[in-house]
Design an enzyme around this catalytic site. Structure first.
Site, PDB file in Angstrom:
ATOM      1  N   ARG A  69      -3.826   9.406  19.419  1.00  0.00           N
ATOM      2  CA  ARG A  69      -4.174   8.680  20.637  1.00  0.00           C
ATOM      3  C   ARG A  69      -4.147   9.564  21.870  1.00  0.00           C
ATOM      4  O   ARG A  69      -4.435   9.073  22.972  1.00  0.00           O
ATOM      5  CB  ARG A  69      -3.150   7.565  20.841  1.00  0.00           C
ATOM      6  N   LYS A  72      -9.784  -1.870  14.087  1.00  0.00           N
ATOM      7  CA  LYS A  72      -9.298  -0.749  13.270  1.00  0.00           C
ATOM      8  C   LYS A  72      -8.439  -1.266  12.108  1.00  0.00           C
ATOM      9  O   LYS A  72      -8.640  -0.885  10.957  1.00  0.00           O
ATOM     10  CB  LYS A  72      -8.468   0.232  14.130  1.00  0.00           C
ATOM     11  N   ARG A 109      -5.345 -13.502  18.321  1.00  0.00           N
ATOM     12  CA  ARG A 109      -4.886 -12.970  17.022  1.00  0.00           C
ATOM     13  C   ARG A 109      -3.495 -13.504  16.655  1.00  0.00           C
ATOM     14  O   ARG A 109      -2.613 -13.609  17.493  1.00  0.00           O
ATOM     15  CB  ARG A 109      -4.842 -11.450  17.159  1.00  0.00           C
ATOM     16  N   ARG A 162       1.924 -11.127  18.347  1.00  0.00           N
ATOM     17  CA  ARG A 162       2.558  -9.918  18.861  1.00  0.00           C
ATOM     18  C   ARG A 162       2.920 -10.101  20.335  1.00  0.00           C
ATOM     19  O   ARG A 162       2.135 -10.638  21.104  1.00  0.00           O
ATOM     20  CB  ARG A 162       1.584  -8.730  18.719  1.00  0.00           C
ATOM     21  N   ARG A 211      -3.194  -1.563  27.867  1.00  0.00           N
ATOM     22  CA  ARG A 211      -3.508  -0.834  26.628  1.00  0.00           C
ATOM     23  C   ARG A 211      -4.931  -0.253  26.703  1.00  0.00           C
ATOM     24  O   ARG A 211      -5.186   0.862  26.244  1.00  0.00           O
ATOM     25  CB  ARG A 211      -3.349  -1.762  25.421  1.00  0.00           C
TER      26      ARG A 211
HETATM   27  P1  AP5 Z   1      -7.663  -5.752  14.766  1.00  0.00           P
HETATM   28  O1  AP5 Z   1      -8.284  -5.265  13.494  1.00  0.00           O
HETATM   29  O2  AP5 Z   1      -6.250  -6.226  14.700  1.00  0.00           O
HETATM   30  O3  AP5 Z   1      -7.857  -4.664  15.904  1.00  0.00           O
HETATM   31  P2  AP5 Z   1      -7.177  -3.237  16.118  1.00  0.00           P
HETATM   32  O4  AP5 Z   1      -8.264  -2.308  16.557  1.00  0.00           O
HETATM   33  O5  AP5 Z   1      -6.377  -2.840  14.915  1.00  0.00           O
HETATM   34  O6  AP5 Z   1      -6.277  -3.606  17.350  1.00  0.00           O
HETATM   35  P3  AP5 Z   1      -4.743  -3.366  17.694  1.00  0.00           P
HETATM   36  O7  AP5 Z   1      -4.426  -4.289  18.813  1.00  0.00           O
HETATM   37  O8  AP5 Z   1      -3.870  -3.463  16.478  1.00  0.00           O
HETATM   38  O9  AP5 Z   1      -4.817  -1.911  18.180  1.00  0.00           O
HETATM   39  P4  AP5 Z   1      -3.931  -1.251  19.200  1.00  0.00           P
HETATM   40  O10 AP5 Z   1      -4.524   0.101  19.104  1.00  0.00           O
HETATM   41  O11 AP5 Z   1      -3.821  -1.797  20.542  1.00  0.00           O
HETATM   42  O12 AP5 Z   1      -2.456  -1.534  18.631  1.00  0.00           O
HETATM   43  P5  AP5 Z   1      -1.444  -0.662  17.803  1.00  0.00           P
HETATM   44  O13 AP5 Z   1      -0.740  -1.555  16.881  1.00  0.00           O
HETATM   45  O14 AP5 Z   1      -2.097   0.573  17.271  1.00  0.00           O
HETATM   46  O15 AP5 Z   1      -8.592  -6.909  15.341  1.00  0.00           O
HETATM   47  C1  AP5 Z   1      -8.197  -7.689  16.460  1.00  0.00           C
HETATM   48  C2  AP5 Z   1      -8.602  -9.157  16.246  1.00  0.00           C
HETATM   49  O16 AP5 Z   1     -10.016  -9.255  16.228  1.00  0.00           O
HETATM   50  C3  AP5 Z   1      -8.115  -9.728  14.910  1.00  0.00           C
HETATM   51  O17 AP5 Z   1      -7.690 -11.051  15.118  1.00  0.00           O
HETATM   52  C4  AP5 Z   1      -9.343  -9.690  13.991  1.00  0.00           C
HETATM   53  O18 AP5 Z   1      -9.330 -10.768  13.073  1.00  0.00           O
HETATM   54  C5  AP5 Z   1     -10.486  -9.805  14.997  1.00  0.00           C
HETATM   55  N1  AP5 Z   1     -11.636  -9.013  14.590  1.00  0.00           N
HETATM   56  C6  AP5 Z   1     -11.639  -7.755  14.060  1.00  0.00           C
HETATM   57  N2  AP5 Z   1     -12.905  -7.339  13.823  1.00  0.00           N
HETATM   58  C7  AP5 Z   1     -13.727  -8.357  14.236  1.00  0.00           C
HETATM   59  C8  AP5 Z   1     -15.156  -8.541  14.261  1.00  0.00           C
HETATM   60  N3  AP5 Z   1     -15.992  -7.581  13.821  1.00  0.00           N
HETATM   61  N4  AP5 Z   1     -15.621  -9.710  14.773  1.00  0.00           N
HETATM   62  C9  AP5 Z   1     -14.788 -10.681  15.231  1.00  0.00           C
HETATM   63  N5  AP5 Z   1     -13.434 -10.570  15.203  1.00  0.00           N
HETATM   64  C10 AP5 Z   1     -12.911  -9.423  14.730  1.00  0.00           C
HETATM   65  O19 AP5 Z   1      -0.448  -0.162  18.952  1.00  0.00           O
HETATM   66  C11 AP5 Z   1       0.447  -1.039  19.612  1.00  0.00           C
HETATM   67  C12 AP5 Z   1       1.345  -0.237  20.550  1.00  0.00           C
HETATM   68  O20 AP5 Z   1       2.139   0.702  19.778  1.00  0.00           O
HETATM   69  C13 AP5 Z   1       0.616   0.646  21.574  1.00  0.00           C
HETATM   70  O21 AP5 Z   1       0.267  -0.082  22.735  1.00  0.00           O
HETATM   71  C14 AP5 Z   1       1.694   1.740  21.833  1.00  0.00           C
HETATM   72  O22 AP5 Z   1       2.696   1.285  22.696  1.00  0.00           O
HETATM   73  C15 AP5 Z   1       2.282   1.958  20.457  1.00  0.00           C
HETATM   74  N6  AP5 Z   1       1.571   2.987  19.681  1.00  0.00           N
HETATM   75  C16 AP5 Z   1       0.944   2.806  18.484  1.00  0.00           C
HETATM   76  N7  AP5 Z   1       0.408   3.963  18.051  1.00  0.00           N
HETATM   77  C17 AP5 Z   1       0.688   4.904  18.996  1.00  0.00           C
HETATM   78  C18 AP5 Z   1       0.383   6.290  19.125  1.00  0.00           C
HETATM   79  N8  AP5 Z   1      -0.349   6.950  18.199  1.00  0.00           N
HETATM   80  N9  AP5 Z   1       0.819   6.946  20.229  1.00  0.00           N
HETATM   81  C19 AP5 Z   1       1.565   6.313  21.163  1.00  0.00           C
HETATM   82  N10 AP5 Z   1       1.880   4.989  21.113  1.00  0.00           N
HETATM   83  C20 AP5 Z   1       1.452   4.288  20.032  1.00  0.00           C
END
Ligand code: AP5
Length: 217
Positions: A88, A13, A127, A161, A172
Site C-alpha cells: 500500500r 479485492k 457490507r 467492520r 481510507r
Molecule cells: P470487498 O471485496 O470487501 O472490497 P475490498 O476491495 O476488499 O475492500 P476493503 O474495504 O476490504 O479494502 P480496504 O483496502 O479498505 O481494507 P483492508 O481490510 O485491506 O467489497 C466491498 C463490498 O462490495 C462487499 O460487500 C462486496 O460484496 C461488494 N462488491 C464487491 N465487488 C462488487 C461488484 N463487482 N459489484 C457490486 N458489489 C460488489 O484494510 C483495513 C485497514 O487495515 C486499513 O484502513 C489500514 O488501517 C489497515 N491495513 C491493511 N493493510 C494495510 C497495509 N498493507 N498497510 C498499512 N495498513 C494496512
C-alpha cells in the site's frame, strides 16, 4: 503464480481473492484480515493497531511486511499468493520485492480494479459478514438467500467492520490516493499491470481476472 490485487477500499479485492482461492487453490494474503484477526485475538499487535485502523489511516510498513513475511514462510512452494491490500506504500512495494526474492517467488501480475469512488461508499457502508464463518454479504448487492441466515453455515448473527462508516471510508480513500495509487508506475515499468472494470458485475470481474491469468486479458 503470485499476483497483487490493487484498488481502493471497496473495489472488490477481497471478493475476487476469495473466488481465486476457491477456484485455483491460491492463498489470499490480506493484511487487513491479518490485522483484524490480531485484534479479535486480543494480541499486543491487535491493541497497537486498533486506533489507527479505526481512523482509516495506514498502520506501519514494518508491521504489515512482517505479517506477509510470516505468511509466505508458512506456504507451500506450489501455492500461488494473492496479495490483497498489500503493498500500500512505496516502502511496502520495496519490501515485497525483497520478501518475494527471499521466499524464491516472482510476481506475475498486478491487477488494478478500477472503480467509481462514489459507488464505493455505498458498497462499503452496506457490507456485513457472518459472525461465525466470516462469509461476506451486502445489504443491496449480496443478501443471504434466507433473511438473517448465513448461506454457508446457517448462523443467524452478522457483524459490520468498525471502519465501514462514511467518514472513515473517506479517509481510507484519501490514503489510497496519496500513498497507494502512486506505486502503480513501479509495476507499469515492469509491464505487469492489467486493468479490470471493477464496477462490472462480480462474475464479469472474475471472468476478466481469469482471462488475464490465462494470458488472454
Ligand atoms: P470487498 O471485496 O470487501 O472490497 P475490498 O476491495 O476488499 O475492500 P476493503 O474495504 O476490504 O479494502 P480496504 O483496502 O479498505 O481494507 P483492508 O481490510 O485491506 O467489497 C466491498 C463490498 O462490495 C462487499 O460487500 C462486496 O460484496 C461488494 N462488491 C464487491 N465487488 C462488487 C461488484 N463487482 N459489484 C457490486 N458489489 C460488489 O484494510 C483495513 C485497514 O487495515 C486499513 O484502513 C489500514 O488501517 C489497515 N491495513 C491493511 N493493510 C494495510 C497495509 N498493507 N498497510 C498499512 N495498513 C494496512
Amino acid at each position: 503464480m503470485n499476483i497483487i490485487l490493487l484498488g481502493p477500499p471497496g473495489a472488490g479485492k477481497g471478493t475476487q481473492a476469495e473466488r481465486l482461492v476457491a477456484g485455483r487453490g491460491m492463498v489470499q494474503l490480506s493484511t487487513g484480515d491479518m490485522l483484524r484477526a490480531a485484534r479479535k485475538a486480543d494480541t499486543p499487535l491487535g491493541h497497537q493497531v486498533a486506533a489507527v485502523m479505526d481512523s482509516g489511516a495506514l498502520v506501519s510498513d514494518e508491521i504489515v511486511s512482517a505479517l506477509i513475511d510470516d505468511k509466505l514462510g508458512s506456504m507451500g512452494d506450489e501455492q500461488g499468493a494473492i496479495f490483497d491490500g498489500y503493498p500500500r506504500t512505496a516502502a511496502q512495494a520495496e519490501s515485497l520485492d525483497e520478501l518475494l526474492a527471499a521466499h524464491g517467488r516472482e510476481l506475475q501480475h498486478v491487477i488494478e480494479l478500477q472503480v467509481d469512488e462514489d459507488a464505493l461508499v455505498e458498497r462499503i457502508t452496506g457490507r456485513f459478514s457472518c459472525a461465525s464463518c466470516g462469509a461476506n454479504y451486502h445489504d443491496k448487492f449480496k443478501q443471504p438467500k434466507q433473511a438473517d441466515t448465513c448461506d454457508v453455515c446457517g448462523n443467524h448473527e452478522f457483524k459490520r467492520r468498525p471502519d465501514d462508516n462514511e467518514a472513515t471510508v473517506r479517509t481510507r480513500m484519501e490514503e489510497y490516493r496519496a500513498k497507494t495509487a502512486p506505486i502503480l508506475p513501479i509495476y507499469e515499468a515492469r509491464g505487469i499491470v492489467s486493468r479490470v472494470d471493477g464496477m462490472a458485475d462480480m462474475d464479469e470481474v472474475t471472468a476478466a481476472i481469469e482471462a488475464i491469468l490465462a494470458g488472454k486479458g
